[in-house]
Write a protein that holds these residues in place. Structure first.
Motif, PDB file in Angstrom:
ATOM      1  N   ALA A 705      -6.888  -4.229  20.574  1.00  0.00           N
ATOM      2  CA  ALA A 705      -6.015  -4.112  19.399  1.00  0.00           C
ATOM      3  C   ALA A 705      -4.550  -3.990  19.813  1.00  0.00           C
ATOM      4  CB  ALA A 705      -6.430  -2.910  18.560  1.00  0.00           C
ATOM      5  N   GLU A 706      -4.310  -3.342  20.949  1.00  0.00           N
ATOM      6  CA  GLU A 706      -2.932  -3.232  21.447  1.00  0.00           C
ATOM      7  C   GLU A 706      -2.420  -4.577  21.947  1.00  0.00           C
ATOM      8  OE1 GLU A 706      -3.035  -0.292  24.469  1.00  0.00           O
ATOM      9  OE2 GLU A 706      -3.513   1.371  23.110  1.00  0.00           O
ATOM     10  N   LEU A 707      -3.294  -5.346  22.619  1.00  0.00           N
ATOM     11  CA  LEU A 707      -2.881  -6.628  23.183  1.00  0.00           C
ATOM     12  C   LEU A 707      -2.833  -7.741  22.145  1.00  0.00           C
ATOM     13  CD1 LEU A 707      -4.975  -6.504  26.490  1.00  0.00           C
ATOM     14  CD2 LEU A 707      -2.536  -6.008  26.209  1.00  0.00           C
ATOM     15  N   ALA A 708      -3.589  -7.602  21.066  1.00  0.00           N
ATOM     16  CA  ALA A 708      -3.595  -8.605  19.995  1.00  0.00           C
ATOM     17  C   ALA A 708      -3.414  -7.896  18.668  1.00  0.00           C
ATOM     18  CB  ALA A 708      -4.890  -9.406  20.023  1.00  0.00           C
ATOM     19  N   PRO A 709      -2.224  -7.360  18.403  1.00  0.00           N
ATOM     20  CA  PRO A 709      -1.999  -6.494  17.231  1.00  0.00           C
ATOM     21  C   PRO A 709      -2.212  -7.187  15.893  1.00  0.00           C
ATOM     22  CG  PRO A 709       0.080  -7.094  18.281  1.00  0.00           C
ATOM     23  CD  PRO A 709      -1.000  -7.561  19.203  1.00  0.00           C
ATOM     24  N   ALA A 710      -2.141  -8.492  15.837  1.00  0.00           N
ATOM     25  CA  ALA A 710      -2.288  -9.196  14.557  1.00  0.00           C
ATOM     26  C   ALA A 710      -3.740  -9.520  14.229  1.00  0.00           C
ATOM     27  CB  ALA A 710      -1.473 -10.490  14.582  1.00  0.00           C
ATOM     28  N   ALA A 711      -4.668  -9.158  15.118  1.00  0.00           N
ATOM     29  CA  ALA A 711      -6.058  -9.584  14.944  1.00  0.00           C
ATOM     30  C   ALA A 711      -6.892  -8.604  14.133  1.00  0.00           C
ATOM     31  CB  ALA A 711      -6.704  -9.803  16.302  1.00  0.00           C
ATOM     32  N   ASP A 712      -6.358  -7.432  13.810  1.00  0.00           N
ATOM     33  CA  ASP A 712      -7.107  -6.425  13.045  1.00  0.00           C
ATOM     34  C   ASP A 712      -8.460  -6.142  13.704  1.00  0.00           C
ATOM     35  OD1 ASP A 712      -7.597  -4.577  11.072  1.00  0.00           O
ATOM     36  OD2 ASP A 712      -8.378  -6.042   9.638  1.00  0.00           O
ATOM     37  N   VAL A 713      -8.410  -5.768  14.987  1.00  0.00           N
ATOM     38  CA  VAL A 713      -9.622  -5.549  15.771  1.00  0.00           C
ATOM     39  C   VAL A 713     -10.272  -4.224  15.385  1.00  0.00           C
ATOM     40  CG1 VAL A 713     -10.524  -5.213  18.109  1.00  0.00           C
ATOM     41  CG2 VAL A 713      -8.734  -6.910  17.682  1.00  0.00           C
ATOM     42  N   ALA A 714     -11.616  -4.225  15.291  1.00  0.00           N
ATOM     43  CA  ALA A 714     -12.351  -2.998  14.961  1.00  0.00           C
ATOM     44  C   ALA A 714     -13.735  -3.062  15.570  1.00  0.00           C
ATOM     45  CB  ALA A 714     -12.461  -2.829  13.450  1.00  0.00           C
ATOM     46  N   THR A 715     -14.256  -1.905  15.968  1.00  0.00           N
ATOM     47  CA  THR A 715     -15.641  -1.844  16.436  1.00  0.00           C
ATOM     48  C   THR A 715     -16.563  -1.920  15.221  1.00  0.00           C
ATOM     49  OG1 THR A 715     -15.516   0.578  16.396  1.00  0.00           O
ATOM     50  CG2 THR A 715     -15.155  -0.519  18.512  1.00  0.00           C
ATOM     51  N   ALA A 716     -17.636  -2.682  15.359  1.00  0.00           N
ATOM     52  CA  ALA A 716     -18.584  -2.836  14.255  1.00  0.00           C
ATOM     53  C   ALA A 716     -19.959  -2.308  14.609  1.00  0.00           C
ATOM     54  CB  ALA A 716     -18.689  -4.308  13.861  1.00  0.00           C
ATOM     55  N   GLY A 717     -20.236  -2.123  15.887  1.00  0.00           N
ATOM     56  CA  GLY A 717     -21.526  -1.608  16.315  1.00  0.00           C
ATOM     57  C   GLY A 717     -21.505  -1.290  17.787  1.00  0.00           C
ATOM     58  N   LEU A 718     -21.327  -0.016  18.110  1.00  0.00           N
ATOM     59  CA  LEU A 718     -21.230   0.372  19.511  1.00  0.00           C
ATOM     60  C   LEU A 718     -22.519   0.099  20.261  1.00  0.00           C
ATOM     61  CD1 LEU A 718     -19.268   3.745  19.281  1.00  0.00           C
ATOM     62  CD2 LEU A 718     -18.383   1.453  19.677  1.00  0.00           C
ATOM     63  N   ARG A 719     -23.654   0.301  19.616  1.00  0.00           N
ATOM     64  CA  ARG A 719     -24.937   0.166  20.299  1.00  0.00           C
ATOM     65  C   ARG A 719     -25.185  -1.266  20.766  1.00  0.00           C
ATOM     66  NH1 ARG A 719     -28.899   3.697  20.069  1.00  0.00           N
ATOM     67  NH2 ARG A 719     -30.442   2.025  19.905  1.00  0.00           N
ATOM     68  N   GLU A 720     -24.684  -2.233  20.037  1.00  0.00           N
ATOM     69  CA  GLU A 720     -24.893  -3.620  20.449  1.00  0.00           C
ATOM     70  C   GLU A 720     -23.617  -4.266  20.966  1.00  0.00           C
ATOM     71  OE1 GLU A 720     -24.696  -5.317  15.842  1.00  0.00           O
ATOM     72  OE2 GLU A 720     -26.393  -5.742  17.130  1.00  0.00           O
ATOM     73  N   GLY A 721     -22.596  -3.448  21.234  1.00  0.00           N
ATOM     74  CA  GLY A 721     -21.366  -3.956  21.841  1.00  0.00           C
ATOM     75  C   GLY A 721     -20.628  -4.951  20.975  1.00  0.00           C
ATOM     76  N   LYS A 722     -20.541  -4.696  19.684  1.00  0.00           N
ATOM     77  CA  LYS A 722     -19.973  -5.654  18.745  1.00  0.00           C
ATOM     78  C   LYS A 722     -18.564  -5.253  18.333  1.00  0.00           C
ATOM     79  CE  LYS A 722     -20.919  -7.862  14.273  1.00  0.00           C
ATOM     80  NZ  LYS A 722     -21.848  -7.912  13.128  1.00  0.00           N
ATOM     81  N   ILE A 723     -17.672  -6.246  18.336  1.00  0.00           N
ATOM     82  CA  ILE A 723     -16.284  -6.059  17.907  1.00  0.00           C
ATOM     83  C   ILE A 723     -15.955  -7.154  16.901  1.00  0.00           C
ATOM     84  CG2 ILE A 723     -13.867  -6.114  18.655  1.00  0.00           C
ATOM     85  CD1 ILE A 723     -14.779  -5.052  21.369  1.00  0.00           C
ATOM     86  N   GLU A 724     -15.264  -6.796  15.824  1.00  0.00           N
ATOM     87  CA  GLU A 724     -14.864  -7.763  14.803  1.00  0.00           C
ATOM     88  C   GLU A 724     -13.354  -7.960  14.822  1.00  0.00           C
ATOM     89  OE1 GLU A 724     -16.394  -6.257  11.142  1.00  0.00           O
ATOM     90  OE2 GLU A 724     -18.400  -7.098  11.462  1.00  0.00           O
ATOM     91  N   PHE A 725     -12.901  -9.119  14.320  1.00  0.00           N
ATOM     92  CA  PHE A 725     -11.473  -9.443  14.324  1.00  0.00           C
ATOM     93  C   PHE A 725     -11.215 -10.534  13.291  1.00  0.00           C
ATOM     94  CE2 PHE A 725     -13.787 -11.811  17.537  1.00  0.00           C
ATOM     95  CZ  PHE A 725     -13.468 -13.136  17.231  1.00  0.00           C
ATOM     96  N   LEU A 726      -9.952 -10.861  13.071  1.00  0.00           N
ATOM     97  CA  LEU A 726      -9.591 -11.944  12.162  1.00  0.00           C
ATOM     98  C   LEU A 726      -9.790 -13.284  12.861  1.00  0.00           C
ATOM     99  CD1 LEU A 726      -6.322 -10.532  10.559  1.00  0.00           C
ATOM    100  CD2 LEU A 726      -8.643 -10.470   9.640  1.00  0.00           C
ATOM    101  N   SER A 727     -10.443 -14.220  12.175  1.00  0.00           N
ATOM    102  CA  SER A 727     -10.797 -15.489  12.798  1.00  0.00           C
ATOM    103  C   SER A 727      -9.582 -16.283  13.263  1.00  0.00           C
ATOM    104  CB  SER A 727     -11.628 -16.333  11.829  1.00  0.00           C
ATOM    105  OG  SER A 727     -10.905 -16.589  10.630  1.00  0.00           O
ATOM    106  N   GLY A 728      -8.462 -16.122  12.590  1.00  0.00           N
ATOM    107  CA  GLY A 728      -7.267 -16.869  12.979  1.00  0.00           C
ATOM    108  C   GLY A 728      -6.696 -16.445  14.318  1.00  0.00           C
ATOM    109  N   GLU A 729      -7.097 -15.288  14.813  1.00  0.00           N
ATOM    110  CA  GLU A 729      -6.583 -14.763  16.083  1.00  0.00           C
ATOM    111  C   GLU A 729      -7.644 -14.820  17.182  1.00  0.00           C
ATOM    112  OE1 GLU A 729      -3.454 -13.576  16.762  1.00  0.00           O
ATOM    113  OE2 GLU A 729      -2.916 -14.401  14.791  1.00  0.00           O
ATOM    114  N   ARG A 730      -8.595 -15.719  17.042  1.00  0.00           N
ATOM    115  CA  ARG A 730      -9.716 -15.763  17.986  1.00  0.00           C
ATOM    116  C   ARG A 730      -9.262 -15.961  19.431  1.00  0.00           C
ATOM    117  NH1 ARG A 730     -15.230 -19.465  18.010  1.00  0.00           N
ATOM    118  NH2 ARG A 730     -15.362 -19.672  20.263  1.00  0.00           N
TER     119      ARG A 730
END
Length: 745
Positions: A705-730
């Motif tokens: 999130a610090e390196l890609a501040p426009a991507a709205d990065v968030a954890t979605a599931g720690l157990r399965e190692g999942k991270i979500e973000f905005l598709s435009g910042e892939r």
């Protein structure tokens, strides 16, 4: 315009049930064509016969539907229905060719519905209205069949006696009407005098009035006391206490199955009330079990309207058995108050505390890590056992993975026998235990909203208690906080058991939290292994059934103690792998369904053929996807860490087996060779990471999130190692994630 028999609102077209309550009543179908049936309604039917693919059910003469085996909640072979048995089914739909598709009804008794209606073609009527119309038709038809034409008599004197001329015709009609009325009264008297022989037992007994008094039904002159109360008259019935047999010894509910046809007296707490089209059914609990008590005033009328859930009552009645279910037909029911009620409550509370708390915890395979969590596990076991004893439904939430299903099935194996022992109803296990898998191991607002909606409907429509929620392998991180908070608004108890990451903040959000991380305990636990020991504490009688489950729950690096335990139970390494793979495949398909019978067959009842067959499918499908993924992995090295990056949108079948997390797990295991290594699967707006080192997924997300501040990065599931973000910042997110992981190594 008619009115709904459940809520009283106006119903268009003269119907007797509103749309929201269509599924609350059962219909007796007296039509003659399939297209008269209404989809989603429940109908009474008669078993016509079996086929390999299901059961044929007659809904009326000439109208037959098919209950396909896929619609059953159990194996077709396990049904105890015989030809001619009365059953209850739901109409799913009617095809263009007239074929009727039926669905299983968990309710298999009149008393489990809130009302009964007769559907004659497109007309809906109460049973008594329909029967009265039929009686009127029969009465009207009789004179027409027996009438003879008037033949004038040649004797004038006879003509005068017969009233065949002049104004005397009117006199004859009047006299005839009087005679007909007298005949009707004679018939009614005759019917009353034979009612003991012609009416069923549950009709000819004492009837509670609308005020809650008990009045004896009269079958000859005048209305019953109960009817007088309804009409606003004064009841002549004695006080409730006078209607009870004070000399009768109290009987425990647990002993009623041995007392069928006997008159008994029971004391207990009302734990449920439901109104049927016939009697009011009170679920009453004492320290030994729960039983249905039927109280009848008139069809669909609420008996003892002042008696509510939580009240303590004393009941006189006859023990009866209906299709294997024991119930009590009450002849008197009174509310206990003050010292009498306190004595019953004290007795129930003492018995509940003694029975709910397990004697101790004996971890499977003597696992020391589990032993360190004994206090929390015993608290969780007590909460589960207490819910069973309190007739509180239990809802288990777990991930739709092999580990999640093993954990859920372990609890199910332990709890169902306790429910069967506690409740007289044969289908109680389907009312009081529900397992709902989650597509993702996060208890989010979607799942919580679904659960809240169901539990509130069950409370308002069926007077059920709010359930206990058991979240296994989910609910322990802040990503689940909103969902758990929604439940807490309604005061719902939540128990969370998780073998992996748990956030300290969740301790305040749930009633009981069991997690190695919360207790600073280190160990190589899976959720399935942890919950299997919990299940053995809930019900020690099924401990032997659970011995192989911990080994099944590990995909790799299974601790030797669990491998040995499974082998001792008759499951070698190859057999355990087959079970794991079979459960993983079935967990993926229809992931929102519990598949209770199928999972039980795989894990507990299979002699080898079923698991082996499903496991073979698992391997074929997985190998095909692995081959495609391996050919399209992009490998790069960053700061001494080797990365495999896979475009999961472009080179996986996202909506077919295997799911992306399972594919990446296997891909990562195959390519890890002891060096610093990471596997990243990135899609349109989500990615999964797998690392050979203990890298914090949340830490990676924060750095990304610090390196890609426009991507709205968030954890979605720690157990399965999942991270979500905005598709435009892939692209920016992919570079940032690789950099963040490299830094974490």
């Amino acid at each position: 315009m008619g009115s709904c028999i459940i809520c009283g609102v106006d119903v268009d077209g003269g119907g007797r049930i509103c749309d929201p309550h269509q599924e609350d009543v059962v219909f007796d179908f007296r039509g003659n064509a399939p297209d008269q049936l209404v989809p989603d309604r429940f109908y009474r039917g008669v078993v016509d016969g079996y086929a390999e693919f299901g059961v044929f059910i007659d809904l009326s003469p000439g109208v037959t539907g098919l209950l396909h085996r896929s619609e059953l909640d159990r194996r077709l072979e396990s049904l105890d229905w015989e030809s001619g048995d009365e059953v209850f089914v739901q109409v799913k739909g009617v095809r263009d060719n007239g074929n009727i598709d039926l669905a299983w009804s968990i309710r298999q008794a009149d008393r489990e519905f809130r009302g009964v209606l007769v559907q004659d073609g497109d007309t809906e009527r109460l049973p008594e209205e329909a029967d009265a119309d039929e009686d009127d038709d029969d009465t009207a038809a009789e004179p027409a069949e027996s009438a003879e034409p008037d033949v004038p008599d040649e004797d004038d004197e006879d003509d005068e006696d017969d009233g065949a001329t002049g104004a005397d015709e009117t006199t004859e009609e009047d006299d005839s009407s009087v005679e007909d009325d007298a005949a009707v009264e004679d018939d009614a008297t005759a019917a009353d005098s034979s009612s003991d022989e012609s009416e069923p037992n549950d009709v000819d007994r004492s009837t509670p009035s609308a005020e809650g008094d008990v009045a004896d039904v009269t079958t000859d002159d005048g209305p019953t006391d109960a009817e007088s109360d309804i009409d606003g008259g004064e009841s002549d019935a004695a006080d409730d206490s006078d209607d009870l047999d004070d000399d009768r010894e109290r009987v425990e509910i647990g002993a009623l199955s041995e007392l069928v046809d006997d008159e008994v007296q029971i004391d207990g707490e009302v734990v449920g009330v439901r109104q049927t089209g016939g009697p009011t059914v009170f679920e009453v609990r004492d320290e030994t079990g729960v039983v249905d008590v039927a109280a009848f005033i008139e069809p669909g009328a609420r008996a003892y309207p002042t008696i509510e859930v939580g009240d303590v009552v004393r009941i006189d009645g006859e023990v009866e058995s209906h299709r294997g279910d024991v119930q009590v037909e009450s002849s008197a029911l009174v509310l206990l108050e003050d010292a009498d009620a306190d004595a019953v409550r004290r007795r129930l509370a003492e018995a509940l505390t003694d029975e709910a708390r397990p004697d101790g915890l004996q971890p499977l395979a003597g696992d020391e890590t589990v032993a360190q969590l004994a206090d929390g596990l015993l608290d969780a076991a007590e909460a589960i056992r207490r819910a069973v004893l309190e007739s509180r439904p239990i809802v288990v939430r777990h991930a739709a993975t092999a580990d999640g299903y093993v954990a859920g099935a372990a609890v199910e194996r332990a709890v169902l026998p306790l429910i069967r022992d506690e409740h007289a109803k044969s289908d109680a296990e389907y009312h009081y235990f529900t397992r709902r898998p989650l597509d993702e191991p996060v208890y989010g607002m979607d799942a919580a909203t679904n659960d809240a909606t169901r539990m509130l409907q069950d409370r308002d429509r069926h007077d059920e208690k709010l359930p206990l929620f058991l979240l296994v392998g989910t609910g322990s991180t802040v990503e689940s906080a909103d969902g758990i908070e929604l439940l807490s608004v309604y005061g719902v108890d939540a128990v969370v058991v998780d073998a992996e990451v748990a956030d300290p903040e969740t301790r305040e959000a749930v009633d009981t939290l069991v997690s190695p991380e919360i207790e600073s305990v280190e160990g190589d636990l899976s959720t399935g292994a942890l919950v299997a020991s919990l299940a053995s504490a809930v019900n020690d009688d099924i401990r032997d059934d659970l011995r192989h489950l911990p080994a099944v729950s590990y995909w790799a690096d299974t601790p030797d103690r669990y491998v040995d335990l499974a082998r001792d139970a008759g499951y070698d390494v190859e057999r355990v792998a087959e079970l794991r793979e079979a459960v993983a495949l079935e967990a993926y398909y229809q992931s929102y369904q519990d598949k209770r019978e199928l999972v039980a067959d795989l894990l507990f009842e299979d002699s080898g053929n079923l698991a082996a067959h499903v496991s073979e499918q698992f391997r074929e499908k997985l190998e095909t996807e692995i081959e495609t993924a391996t050919a399209n992995v992009v490998t790069e090295a960053v700061d001494g860490v080797e990365f495999d990056v896979l475009d999961t949108d472009g080179y996986t079948h996202r909506y077919d087996f295997p799911p992306t997390p399972l594919l990446l797990d296997d891909l990562h295991r195959r390519r890890t060779n002891g060096e610093a290594h990471a596997t990243v699967g990135i899609g349109m707006d989500e990615l999964y990471i797998r690392t050979s080192a203990n890298v914090s997924v949340r830490g990676v997300a924060e750095r990304t999130a610090e390196l890609a501040p426009a991507a709205d990065v968030a954890t979605a599931g720690l157990r399965e190692g999942k991270i979500e973000f905005l598709s435009g910042e892939r692209d920016a997110v992919e570079d940032a994630v690789v950099a963040a992981i490299a830094e974490a190594f």
